[in-house]
Scaffold this active site. Structure first.
Site, PDB file in Angstrom:
ATOM      1  N   HIS A   1      78.985  49.215  62.937  1.00 39.37           N
ATOM      2  CA  HIS A   1      80.376  49.668  62.992  1.00 39.37           C
ATOM      3  C   HIS A   1      80.562  50.731  64.083  1.00 39.37           C
ATOM      4  O   HIS A   1      79.971  51.807  63.999  1.00 39.37           O
ATOM      5  CB  HIS A   1      80.747  50.246  61.614  1.00 39.37           C
ATOM      6  CG  HIS A   1      82.157  50.655  61.485  1.00 39.37           C
ATOM      7  ND1 HIS A   1      82.531  51.939  61.186  1.00 39.37           N
ATOM      8  CD2 HIS A   1      83.299  49.935  61.600  1.00 39.37           C
ATOM      9  CE1 HIS A   1      83.844  51.999  61.110  1.00 39.37           C
ATOM     10  NE2 HIS A   1      84.337  50.809  61.354  1.00 39.37           N
TER      11      HIS A   1
ATOM     12  N   HIS B  75      88.448  54.568  69.319  1.00 42.05           N
ATOM     13  CA  HIS B  75      89.045  54.262  68.020  1.00 42.05           C
ATOM     14  C   HIS B  75      90.442  54.832  67.790  1.00 42.05           C
ATOM     15  O   HIS B  75      91.299  54.172  67.201  1.00 42.05           O
ATOM     16  CB  HIS B  75      88.132  54.751  66.891  1.00 42.05           C
ATOM     17  CG  HIS B  75      88.641  54.433  65.530  1.00 42.05           C
ATOM     18  ND1 HIS B  75      89.515  55.248  64.836  1.00 42.05           N
ATOM     19  CD2 HIS B  75      88.428  53.358  64.726  1.00 42.05           C
ATOM     20  CE1 HIS B  75      89.794  54.701  63.667  1.00 42.05           C
ATOM     21  NE2 HIS B  75      89.148  53.542  63.575  1.00 42.05           N
TER      22      HIS B  75
END
Ligand code: G3P
Ligand code: MG
Length: 227
Positions: A6, A47
């Protein structure tokens, strides 16, 4: 159950950097997930819509030029990578899950992939395009039906994975806080894979395995092997 690094191996290295991605490759992760925004028509791997959490800069991504963004330190002296750099690095060694964060990322992605397939030999089979913005996934599917898509959700819909079927998705990518057996069964009946984010401990990983989940997003891909 597959292990998807991730944001790269982001538990031990700065998230969404080439360093974290290299470490995920070394850990032999079954896949690597990254997040993508568009800055001045360049797809960049980051992100948040604000650079403050993950870099030494301050402010909104949209207020940065691409060159200014390149000057920032994303941790351990790493730059905010471009998607092109990531495609070059991963080089079909494992599945790359590109999560589209920015609302303006679908068209630039289609263009970049065309170029990557020709110039880098990027294999479409080694890609999964995911997003919480299902309109983007529909756009991708309309133009490239061969690309796998992952429909992200942070909810437990009344009709379970129906939305992912409707999108022609390959997988439904669910929040661990909302997943249950019924969702997994419904998705499987529809021929969809179930991937769950973000699982960072052995107890939750085992619970997911018992539920029949196909893959987990994990910040610790190396450690997850022993769980
Ligand atoms: O793609 C799985 C997961 O990354 C979705 O949530 O916020 O970590 O991008 P987020
Ligand atoms: Mg993500």
């Amino acid at each position: 159950m597959q292990i998807i690094a991730h944001r790269g191996a982001s538990g031990s290295y700065p998230e969404n950097t080439l360093l974290a991605i290299k470490q995920a490759l070394l850990a032999k992760a079954d896949g690597i997930e990254i997040d993508v925004f568009c800055v001045e028509n360049q797809l960049v791997v980051i992100h948040d819509e604000n650079v403050s959490r993950t870099t030494n800069g301050i402010g909104l991504l949209q207020d940065f030029t691409f060159n200014q963004l390149q000057q920032l330190d994303a941790g351990s002296g790493q730059q905010v990578p471009t998607l092109w750099q990531v495609l070059q690095l991963v080089n079909n060694q494992t599945l790359l899950n590109i999560e589209l964060k920015g609302a303006d990322t679908a068209e630039p992605l289609l263009e970049l992939l065309k170029k990557a397939e020709t110039e880098l030999g990027t294999h479409p089979d080694k890609l999964l395009i995911s997003s919480f913005n299902h309109h983007l996934l529909q756009h991708i599917k309309n133009h490239r039906s061969d690309l796998k898509t992952g429909a992200l959700t942070a909810s437990l819909p009344l009709d379970y994975a129906a939305f992912a079927s409707q999108l022609g998705a390959w997988s439904v990518n669910c929040d661990k806080g909302f997943i249950n057996k019924e969702m997994v069964q419904d998705a499987h009946q529809r021929g969809l894979k179930v991937w769950v984010y973000t699982v960072n401990d052995a107890t939750t990983a085992k619970k997911m395995q018992q539920m029949g989940v196909d893959g987990i997003f994990c910040n610790y891909p190396l450690e997850a092997r022993s769980w």
